[in-house]
Scaffold this active site. Structure first.
Site, PDB file in Angstrom:
ATOM      1  N   TYR A   1     -31.519  27.830 -48.986  1.00 23.59           N
ATOM      2  CA  TYR A   1     -30.606  28.891 -48.575  1.00 23.59           C
ATOM      3  C   TYR A   1     -29.177  28.482 -48.927  1.00 23.59           C
ATOM      4  O   TYR A   1     -28.292  28.457 -48.091  1.00 23.59           O
ATOM      5  CB  TYR A   1     -30.778  29.146 -47.064  1.00 23.59           C
TER       6      TYR A   1
ATOM      7  N   GLN B   1     -28.100  31.059 -54.260  1.00 22.73           N
ATOM      8  CA  GLN B   1     -29.041  32.123 -54.658  1.00 22.73           C
ATOM      9  C   GLN B   1     -29.951  32.521 -53.499  1.00 22.73           C
ATOM     10  O   GLN B   1     -30.335  33.693 -53.379  1.00 22.73           O
ATOM     11  CB  GLN B   1     -29.899  31.672 -55.854  1.00 22.73           C
TER      12      GLN B   1
ATOM     13  N   ASP C   1     -31.138  22.291 -58.725  1.00 22.93           N
ATOM     14  CA  ASP C   1     -32.079  21.784 -59.727  1.00 22.93           C
ATOM     15  C   ASP C   1     -32.419  20.307 -59.491  1.00 22.93           C
ATOM     16  O   ASP C   1     -33.568  19.903 -59.679  1.00 22.93           O
ATOM     17  CB  ASP C   1     -31.508  22.038 -61.126  1.00 22.93           C
TER      18      ASP C   1
ATOM     19  N   GLN D   1     -34.794  19.893 -56.511  1.00 25.84           N
ATOM     20  CA  GLN D   1     -36.168  20.346 -56.792  1.00 25.84           C
ATOM     21  C   GLN D   1     -37.066  19.164 -57.153  1.00 25.84           C
ATOM     22  O   GLN D   1     -38.257  19.162 -56.857  1.00 25.84           O
ATOM     23  CB  GLN D   1     -36.166  21.371 -57.935  1.00 25.84           C
TER      24      GLN D   1
ATOM     25  N   HIS E   1     -34.165  29.495 -62.803  1.00 23.22           N
ATOM     26  CA  HIS E   1     -33.588  28.715 -63.894  1.00 23.22           C
ATOM     27  C   HIS E   1     -34.738  28.071 -64.653  1.00 23.22           C
ATOM     28  O   HIS E   1     -35.762  27.725 -64.053  1.00 23.22           O
ATOM     29  CB  HIS E   1     -32.682  27.627 -63.300  1.00 23.22           C
TER      30      HIS E   1
ATOM     31  N   ASP F   1     -27.921  29.215 -70.557  1.00 27.85           N
ATOM     32  CA  ASP F   1     -27.226  29.161 -69.266  1.00 27.85           C
ATOM     33  C   ASP F   1     -26.323  27.927 -69.168  1.00 27.85           C
ATOM     34  O   ASP F   1     -25.168  28.025 -68.759  1.00 27.85           O
ATOM     35  CB  ASP F   1     -28.272  29.157 -68.135  1.00 27.85           C
TER      36      ASP F   1
HETATM   37  N1  NAI Z   1     -25.633  29.174 -57.660  1.00 23.10           N
HETATM   38  C1  NAI Z   1     -25.976  30.292 -58.300  1.00 23.10           C
HETATM   39  O1  NAI Z   1     -25.454  31.372 -58.032  1.00 23.10           O
HETATM   40  C2  NAI Z   1     -27.043  30.273 -59.358  1.00 23.10           C
HETATM   41  C3  NAI Z   1     -28.089  29.378 -59.275  1.00 23.10           C
HETATM   42  N2  NAI Z   1     -29.154  29.501 -60.112  1.00 23.10           N
HETATM   43  C4  NAI Z   1     -30.291  28.608 -59.951  1.00 23.10           C
HETATM   44  O2  NAI Z   1     -30.896  28.880 -58.682  1.00 23.10           O
HETATM   45  C5  NAI Z   1     -31.435  27.679 -58.131  1.00 23.10           C
HETATM   46  C6  NAI Z   1     -30.825  27.424 -56.772  1.00 23.10           C
HETATM   47  O3  NAI Z   1     -29.464  27.113 -56.965  1.00 23.10           O
HETATM   48  P1  NAI Z   1     -28.349  27.231 -55.810  1.00 23.10           P
HETATM   49  O4  NAI Z   1     -28.576  28.454 -55.031  1.00 23.10           O
HETATM   50  O5  NAI Z   1     -27.039  27.045 -56.507  1.00 23.10           O
HETATM   51  O6  NAI Z   1     -28.705  25.951 -54.935  1.00 23.10           O
HETATM   52  P2  NAI Z   1     -27.779  25.117 -53.910  1.00 23.10           P
HETATM   53  O7  NAI Z   1     -27.185  23.952 -54.595  1.00 23.10           O
HETATM   54  O8  NAI Z   1     -26.866  26.076 -53.257  1.00 23.10           O
HETATM   55  O9  NAI Z   1     -28.869  24.513 -52.889  1.00 23.10           O
HETATM   56  C7  NAI Z   1     -29.871  25.290 -52.270  1.00 23.10           C
HETATM   57  C8  NAI Z   1     -30.484  24.651 -51.048  1.00 23.10           C
HETATM   58  O10 NAI Z   1     -31.093  23.403 -51.306  1.00 23.10           O
HETATM   59  C9  NAI Z   1     -31.166  22.722 -50.075  1.00 23.10           C
HETATM   60  N3  NAI Z   1     -31.455  21.311 -50.367  1.00 23.10           N
HETATM   61  C10 NAI Z   1     -30.709  20.480 -51.139  1.00 23.10           C
HETATM   62  N4  NAI Z   1     -31.320  19.277 -51.223  1.00 23.10           N
HETATM   63  C11 NAI Z   1     -32.469  19.370 -50.516  1.00 23.10           C
HETATM   64  C12 NAI Z   1     -33.544  18.484 -50.262  1.00 23.10           C
HETATM   65  N5  NAI Z   1     -33.551  17.253 -50.759  1.00 23.10           N
HETATM   66  N6  NAI Z   1     -34.567  18.909 -49.483  1.00 23.10           N
HETATM   67  C13 NAI Z   1     -34.570  20.152 -48.975  1.00 23.10           C
HETATM   68  N7  NAI Z   1     -33.592  21.047 -49.199  1.00 23.10           N
HETATM   69  C14 NAI Z   1     -32.549  20.659 -49.954  1.00 23.10           C
HETATM   70  C15 NAI Z   1     -29.817  22.986 -49.439  1.00 23.10           C
HETATM   71  O11 NAI Z   1     -29.919  22.876 -48.039  1.00 23.10           O
HETATM   72  C16 NAI Z   1     -29.565  24.431 -49.863  1.00 23.10           C
HETATM   73  O12 NAI Z   1     -30.008  25.313 -48.875  1.00 23.10           O
HETATM   74  C17 NAI Z   1     -31.145  26.593 -59.169  1.00 23.10           C
HETATM   75  O13 NAI Z   1     -32.256  26.530 -60.017  1.00 23.10           O
HETATM   76  C18 NAI Z   1     -29.941  27.134 -59.920  1.00 23.10           C
HETATM   77  O14 NAI Z   1     -29.790  26.619 -61.215  1.00 23.10           O
HETATM   78  C19 NAI Z   1     -29.236  30.503 -61.048  1.00 23.10           C
HETATM   79  C20 NAI Z   1     -28.216  31.424 -61.175  1.00 23.10           C
HETATM   80  C21 NAI Z   1     -26.998  31.292 -60.427  1.00 23.10           C
HETATM   81  C1  X2X Z   2     -23.788  31.668 -61.625  1.00 24.60           C
HETATM   82  C2  X2X Z   2     -24.628  31.225 -62.753  1.00 24.60           C
HETATM   83  O1  X2X Z   2     -25.382  31.985 -63.319  1.00 24.60           O
HETATM   84  C3  X2X Z   2     -24.460  29.848 -63.247  1.00 24.60           C
HETATM   85  C4  X2X Z   2     -23.010  29.716 -63.615  1.00 24.60           C
HETATM   86  O2  X2X Z   2     -25.247  29.675 -64.390  1.00 24.60           O
HETATM   87  C5  X2X Z   2     -24.841  28.818 -62.210  1.00 24.60           C
HETATM   88  O3  X2X Z   2     -24.333  28.874 -61.058  1.00 24.60           O
HETATM   89  O4  X2X Z   2     -25.640  27.924 -62.516  1.00 24.60           O
HETATM   90 MG    MG Z   3     -26.544  27.966 -64.320  1.00 24.27          MG
HETATM   91 MG    MG Z   4     -26.321  31.405 -65.016  1.00 26.07          MG
END
Ligand code: NAI
Ligand code: X2X
Ligand code: MG
Ligand code: MG
Length: 347
Positions: free
Chosen positions: A38, A41, A99, A102, A123, A207
């Site tokens: 949470y 994304q 990432d 994960q 991703h 990306d």
């Molecule tokens: N940030 C964004 O808006 C975008 C992200 N993505 C992709 O979506 C996916 C999620 O990215 P974000 O939302 O940025 O993630 P984030 O960096 O915000 O982390 C998500 C969650 O991971 C949890 N977490 C971290 N380490 C942990 C662990 N060791 N054990 C259990 N929980 C843990 C945190 O509590 C947090 O709720 C990735 O694959 C990213 O590349 C894709 C498009 C845009």
């Molecule tokens: C927001 C988005 O799509 C990015 C920049 O690729 C990311 O947060 O990894």
């Molecule tokens: Mg990205």
């Molecule tokens: Mg992106």
């Protein structure tokens, strides 16, 4: 699929007209969608899907973000669980940890992937770099991605405003014979505008290039360079910031977003247009080698290696914060803070 001509190249895309929300709801009617993580994304996608009428639960470890999920209306024991329990209950597992994280959680996720379940990513990272991440899903689950092309924060904000971000989608493994339809239904469910098809490798490669390039890295670099030149020549911080950033975000980019670059140019003075038309090519030529270097560094997996190594360190959040603070505290962005506070709507 609708055939759309993108600048002379025809592509097949999925629009909301041909794949309406009702159809997406039907496709996923018997699924429990478990959003694991949470962060950025997670909230955007889970809240949009919930508001769109899907059966969604959230899996998040206890702490600040868990409390945020509660504040967003997720109910502990009903729609909000510890990760292990959510993995057990979910039939579509949305792996939305960072990432790097994960990698650590993968053994737990893998153990929950009994035949018939689906594994969803936003991703192509984990799968494409499987030699580095160890993420190799069992053969009897569907594996697909929907990657919203923007921040989860914007995904949610635009949804609330009745708009939507575009997303790409890709299928890596189709065990059920229905993976592609499920992927598209998820894409519609999270609030995408239109969906374009890709594969995991192309998604992660474009990306990583985009975010290091024009979307985030290059834009800050070019801002800093122009700001420094203006300041070195005696212009005030206020003048330098307005002429570098504020005018772009407030006045000119909205015009580009609305109707393209020539439209923005056409709404500026002939003096500005003459100069911009003369100078865009030198800027392109000067930066192209850096973009080529960047693309090669992504392609060779050097960027993935850096991302995994740096973001797997126990103190990576603190270190990131130090680097973000350096940006925030730079004169340019401090000037920006003052400029923002003076926007008429803020006073
Ligand atoms: N940030 C964004 O808006 C975008 C992200 N993505 C992709 O979506 C996916 C999620 O990215 P974000 O939302 O940025 O993630 P984030 O960096 O915000 O982390 C998500 C969650 O991971 C949890 N977490 C971290 N380490 C942990 C662990 N060791 N054990 C259990 N929980 C843990 C945190 O509590 C947090 O709720 C990735 O694959 C990213 O590349 C894709 C498009 C845009
Ligand atoms: C927001 C988005 O799509 C990015 C920049 O690729 C990311 O947060 O990894
Ligand atoms: Mg990205
Ligand atoms: Mg992106």
């Amino acid at each position: 699929m609708a055939t759309i001509n993108f600048g002379g190249v025809e592509e097949q895309v999925v629009t909301r007209e041909e794949f309406p929300l009702e159809k997406a709801r039907e496709v996923l009617a018997n699924e429990t969608i478990a959003v694991i993580g949470y962060g950025v994304q997670g909230p955007g996608q889970s809240l949009n899907m919930r508001d769109n009428g899907f059966n969604v639960i959230v899996g998040q470890r206890k702490g600040k973000t868990y409390d945020k999920a509660v504040a967003d209306g997720w109910v502990p024991g009903e729609t909000l669980f510890e990760i292990g329990e959510a993995l057990e209950k979910g039939t579509i597992i949305c792996f939305l940890l960072s990432d790097a994280a994960q990698i650590e959680l993968w053994p737990t996720v893998k153990a929950a992937l009994v035949p018939g379940k689906s594994l969803y990513f936003s991703h192509g990272f984990g799968i494409t770099y499987k030699e580095k991440t160890g993420i190799v899903p069992p053969a009897d689950v569907d594996v697909f991605l929907v990657a919203p092309k923007g921040s989860g924060t914007s995904l949610r904000r635009l949804f609330v405003e009745g708009k939507g971000l575009n997303s790409s989608f890709a299928v890596y493994q189709d065990a059920s014979g229905n993976a592609r339809t499920k992927a598209i239904a998820m894409g519609i469910g999270v609030g995408s505008g239109y969906l374009f098809e890709t594969d995991f490798y192309k998604e992660v490669t474009s990306d990583l290039t985009g975010e290091r390039g024009t979307l985030m890295g290059a834009i800050q670099g070019i801002f800093a360079a122009q700001y420094d030149v203006l300041r070195a020549n005696g212009h005030s911080p206020s003048e330098a910031f307005n002429e570098t950033v504020e005018e772009l975000t407030q006045s000119l980019m909205p015009l580009v977003a609305e109707n393209g670059m020539d439209w923005m140019y056409a709404n500026c003075s002939t003096t500005a247009q003459r100069g911009a038309l003369d100078w865009w090519k030198p800027f392109r030529d000067a930066s192209k080698p850096v973009f080529e270097q960047l693309y090669n560094s992504v392609k060779s997996q050097e960027q993935a290696e850096i991302s995994i190594t740096r973001n797997s360190q126990p103190d990576y959040r603190e270190k990131l914060e130090v680097e973000l603070a350096e940006l925030r505290e730079s004169e340019m962005w401090q000037a920006g803070k003052a400029v923002r506070s003076l926007r008429p709507e803020r006073s």
